[in-house]
Design an enzyme around this catalytic site. Structure first.
Site, PDB file in Angstrom:
ATOM      1  N   ASP A 128       0.923  -1.211  -0.045  1.00  0.00           N
ATOM      2  CA  ASP A 128       0.078   0.049   0.060  1.00  0.00           C
ATOM      3  C   ASP A 128       0.852   1.165   0.007  1.00  0.00           C
ATOM      4  OD1 ASP A 128      -2.531   1.128   0.164  1.00  0.00           O
ATOM      5  OD2 ASP A 128      -2.392   1.831   2.024  1.00  0.00           O
ATOM      6  N   TYR A 130       1.254   5.652  -0.638  1.00  0.00           N
ATOM      7  CA  TYR A 130       0.826   6.768   0.300  1.00  0.00           C
ATOM      8  C   TYR A 130       1.041   7.873  -0.586  1.00  0.00           C
ATOM      9  CZ  TYR A 130       0.559  10.101   4.233  1.00  0.00           C
ATOM     10  OH  TYR A 130       0.245  11.176   5.184  1.00  0.00           O
ATOM     11  N   HIS A 135      -4.067  14.136   0.354  1.00  0.00           N
ATOM     12  CA  HIS A 135      -4.276  13.278   1.408  1.00  0.00           C
ATOM     13  C   HIS A 135      -3.313  13.423   2.758  1.00  0.00           C
ATOM     14  CE1 HIS A 135      -5.305   9.914   4.072  1.00  0.00           C
ATOM     15  NE2 HIS A 135      -3.979   9.388   3.691  1.00  0.00           N
ATOM     16  N   ARG A 144       1.326  16.767  12.512  1.00  0.00           N
ATOM     17  CA  ARG A 144       2.451  17.726  12.679  1.00  0.00           C
ATOM     18  C   ARG A 144       2.462  19.201  12.504  1.00  0.00           C
ATOM     19  NH1 ARG A 144       3.670  13.093   9.929  1.00  0.00           N
ATOM     20  NH2 ARG A 144       3.531  14.029   7.970  1.00  0.00           N
ATOM     21  N   GLU A 201     -10.162   3.724   3.375  1.00  0.00           N
ATOM     22  CA  GLU A 201      -9.530   4.752   2.462  1.00  0.00           C
ATOM     23  C   GLU A 201      -9.748   4.291   0.966  1.00  0.00           C
ATOM     24  OE1 GLU A 201      -5.232   3.702   3.532  1.00  0.00           O
ATOM     25  OE2 GLU A 201      -5.243   4.842   5.348  1.00  0.00           O
ATOM     26  N   GLU A 203      -9.259   3.985  -2.490  1.00  0.00           N
ATOM     27  CA  GLU A 203      -7.983   3.700  -3.247  1.00  0.00           C
ATOM     28  C   GLU A 203      -8.233   2.999  -4.851  1.00  0.00           C
ATOM     29  OE1 GLU A 203      -4.420   2.142  -1.173  1.00  0.00           O
ATOM     30  OE2 GLU A 203      -5.147   2.733   0.692  1.00  0.00           O
ATOM     31  N   ASP A 233      -8.528   0.151   1.887  1.00  0.00           N
ATOM     32  CA  ASP A 233      -7.963  -0.394   2.777  1.00  0.00           C
ATOM     33  C   ASP A 233      -8.506   0.235   4.069  1.00  0.00           C
ATOM     34  OD1 ASP A 233      -5.710  -1.810   3.518  1.00  0.00           O
ATOM     35  OD2 ASP A 233      -4.321  -0.051   3.527  1.00  0.00           O
ATOM     36  N   ARG A 237      -7.764   3.780  13.183  1.00  0.00           N
ATOM     37  CA  ARG A 237      -6.767   5.062  13.312  1.00  0.00           C
ATOM     38  C   ARG A 237      -6.308   5.228  14.666  1.00  0.00           C
ATOM     39  NH1 ARG A 237      -5.533   6.214   8.138  1.00  0.00           N
ATOM     40  NH2 ARG A 237      -7.678   6.619   6.856  1.00  0.00           N
ATOM     41  N   GLN A 240      -3.523   2.587  15.064  1.00  0.00           N
ATOM     42  CA  GLN A 240      -2.272   3.032  14.177  1.00  0.00           C
ATOM     43  C   GLN A 240      -1.601   4.138  14.914  1.00  0.00           C
ATOM     44  OE1 GLN A 240      -3.505   4.395  10.214  1.00  0.00           O
ATOM     45  NE2 GLN A 240      -1.531   5.112   9.687  1.00  0.00           N
ATOM     46  N   TYR A 244       2.255   3.015  14.883  1.00  0.00           N
ATOM     47  CA  TYR A 244       2.993   3.443  13.670  1.00  0.00           C
ATOM     48  C   TYR A 244       4.510   4.062  13.901  1.00  0.00           C
ATOM     49  CZ  TYR A 244       2.453   8.562  13.447  1.00  0.00           C
ATOM     50  OH  TYR A 244       2.752  10.101  13.602  1.00  0.00           O
ATOM     51  N   LYS A 253      -3.715  -1.962  10.050  1.00  0.00           N
ATOM     52  CA  LYS A 253      -4.135  -2.042   8.370  1.00  0.00           C
ATOM     53  C   LYS A 253      -4.376  -3.530   8.121  1.00  0.00           C
ATOM     54  CE  LYS A 253      -3.788   2.218   7.303  1.00  0.00           C
ATOM     55  NZ  LYS A 253      -3.067   2.608   6.001  1.00  0.00           N
ATOM     56  N   THR A 257      -8.694  -5.471   3.580  1.00  0.00           N
ATOM     57  CA  THR A 257      -8.697  -4.754   2.277  1.00  0.00           C
ATOM     58  C   THR A 257      -9.787  -5.177   1.448  1.00  0.00           C
ATOM     59  OG1 THR A 257      -6.379  -4.278   2.654  1.00  0.00           O
ATOM     60  CG2 THR A 257      -7.069  -3.871   0.443  1.00  0.00           C
ATOM     61  N   THR A 349      -4.749   6.445  -0.205  1.00  0.00           N
ATOM     62  CA  THR A 349      -5.937   7.409  -0.174  1.00  0.00           C
ATOM     63  C   THR A 349      -6.014   8.396  -1.232  1.00  0.00           C
ATOM     64  OG1 THR A 349      -6.135   6.717   2.174  1.00  0.00           O
ATOM     65  CG2 THR A 349      -7.621   8.477   1.285  1.00  0.00           C
ATOM     66  N   GLU A 363     -10.040  12.398   7.394  1.00  0.00           N
ATOM     67  CA  GLU A 363      -9.955  13.781   6.688  1.00  0.00           C
ATOM     68  C   GLU A 363     -11.405  14.313   6.761  1.00  0.00           C
ATOM     69  OE1 GLU A 363      -7.307  14.112   2.947  1.00  0.00           O
ATOM     70  OE2 GLU A 363      -7.794  11.841   3.150  1.00  0.00           O
TER      71      GLU A 363
END
Length: 416
Positions: A128, A130, A135, A144, A201, A203, A233, A237, A240, A244, A253, A257, A349, A363
């Protein structure tokens, strides 16, 4: 390219997902019958396994490649065989085909409404990526801040992680809410509990149709991709967020899927090729595209509460991607990593510039701070038990469209 007319009238409707221009590949069964390879056209499925067994249409004159309940053996034959088979099948289904040919197709076909659809391929590995800038920017801003939204490597490299091929399922398969380690902001240690921030997600999945052993170019990667599916997917959250750092997603994840049941071939998508965006930071030579290798595919997400009506919560387009599947595949091989027939590459995503273009509830609800309102008056920040999420997409042509069929799953309560 205009609509190719078929003698099967249902294939000529402008809102049909499966016109003659499409001819996607899937696997089906009827009642208690065996799983069979099939091709969607209009409101029917052509029994490709039956045509092969009867000697009417064979992809390989010397071997049966459609007697297994997946399209992997056919993929192994290579691009020339893919083209010959598609051309022969198109001729059989096109307006003006002889009566005997039409009779043979009707004999070896079933109505879509009578068939159960299954996994169209045997997934070898799942990776997968990114690769949507919108996104990545949205998620990075949440976690961040806007000034550090994109990681420093993001504009240079298709970021990805290895997922679980074992948990890839076909549309219609229920998905059970996962348990995992979750650590709340106000707690010193984690607990083991059901995910409260379960998400989707939106995709596109690219299917590798030719094996490679060592680095290949972007052009070779483009030729090695057999076709595409819509892919969800599912993501926990809260699990994660705890796991992560520093290595990325793992159990968050691994639940499931979901993919759509029909593989739309690169040949069907050829008229819809478009370019990836202009680069403010030049890519290294090995990632440079020699031609447009992205596709203009309209996408949407529908959410249906249990016993409720559907609300379309997002609309976006595959052309928003910063990296194409060919670039992702070329990068995947750049270390010498061998690729196998049936490898599945998730785009990551797909989000666009506006709120309604966002391809994940993370989001859409901005991390749960801005709930979305459904047609029923209910609100959502993340997926609730009993919700059915349906991802759909099509490429719009001149008087026709090339559709994928739905990629749907209903969330079941966590196991006790």
């Amino acid at each position: 390219m205009a609509l190719r007319l078929s003698w099967l009238d249902s294939a000529n409707a402008p809102d049909c997902d499966f016109p003659l221009n499409n001819l996607p590949y899937g696997v089906f069964s009827v009642g208690d019958g065996d799983l069979r390879c099939g091709v969607a056209i209009g409101d029917r499925i052509v029994d490709a396994t039956g045509l092969e067994a009867a000697g009417i249409l064979r992809a390989d004159p010397d071997a049966d490649v459609l007697d297994a309940p997946f399209w992997n053996d056919f993929m192994e034959l290579g691009c020339d065989a893919w083209s010959r088979y598609r051309a022969a099948l198109t001729a059989m289904l096109a307006e003006g085909a002889e009566d005997a040919v039409q009779d043979a197709v009707i004999t070896h076909s079933v109505p879509l409404t009578e068939a159960e659809l299954h996994m169209p391929l045997r997934v070898s590995e799942f990776t997968d990526f990114y690769s949507s800038r919108h996104h990545a920017t949205n998620v990075g801003t949440m976690f961040r801040g806007a000034e550090n939204a994109l990681p420093p490597n993001w504009l240079h490299i298709p970021i990805g992680y290895n997922g679980r091929a074992s948990s890839v399922v076909v549309s219609g398969t229920p998905v059970t809410r996962p348990h995992g380690q979750i650590k709340g902001a106000n707690f010193d240690t984690p607990c083991f509990a059901p995910s409260a921030r379960f998400d989707i997600e939106l995709e596109i999945g690219a299917i590798v149709g030719q094996a490679s052993d060592g680095p290949i170019s972007v052009a070779q990667a483009f030729d090695n991709i057999f076709g595409y599916v819509i892919l969800n997917d599912w993501s926990a959250r809260d699990i994660q967020a705890w796991e992560y750092q520093p290595l990325g997603p793992f159990q968050a994840k691994a639940t499931a899927t979901t993919i759509s049941p029909w593989i739309v071939t690169t040949a069907a998508l050829e008229p819809f090729r478009t370019s990836t965006p202009a680069r403010e930071t030049p890519l290294l030579d090995y990632l440079t595209e020699p031609a447009p290798m992205l596709y203009d595919i309209a996408l949407e997400v529908g959410l249906t509460p249990e016993a409720g009506t559907e609300t379309v919560i997002a609309r976006t387009n595959y052309r928003e991607m910063y990296y194409s599947a060919a670039q992702q595949l070329a990068h995947h091989t750049s270390s010498g990593c061998p690729m196998r027939v049936g490898d599945l590459l998730g785009s990551g995503t797909i989000s666009g510039p506006e709120r309604h273009n966002r391809g994940a509830l993370l989001e859409l609800s901005w991390g749960g701070k801005e709930p979305i309102t459904l047609e029923t008056g209910e609100t959502r920040t993340f997926v609730e038990d009993g919700d059915t999420l349906s991802l759909r997409g099509y490429a719009q042509g001149d008087g026709y469209r090339v559709g994928f069929g739905a990629c749907s799953g209903t969330v079941l309560p966590a196991r006790t």
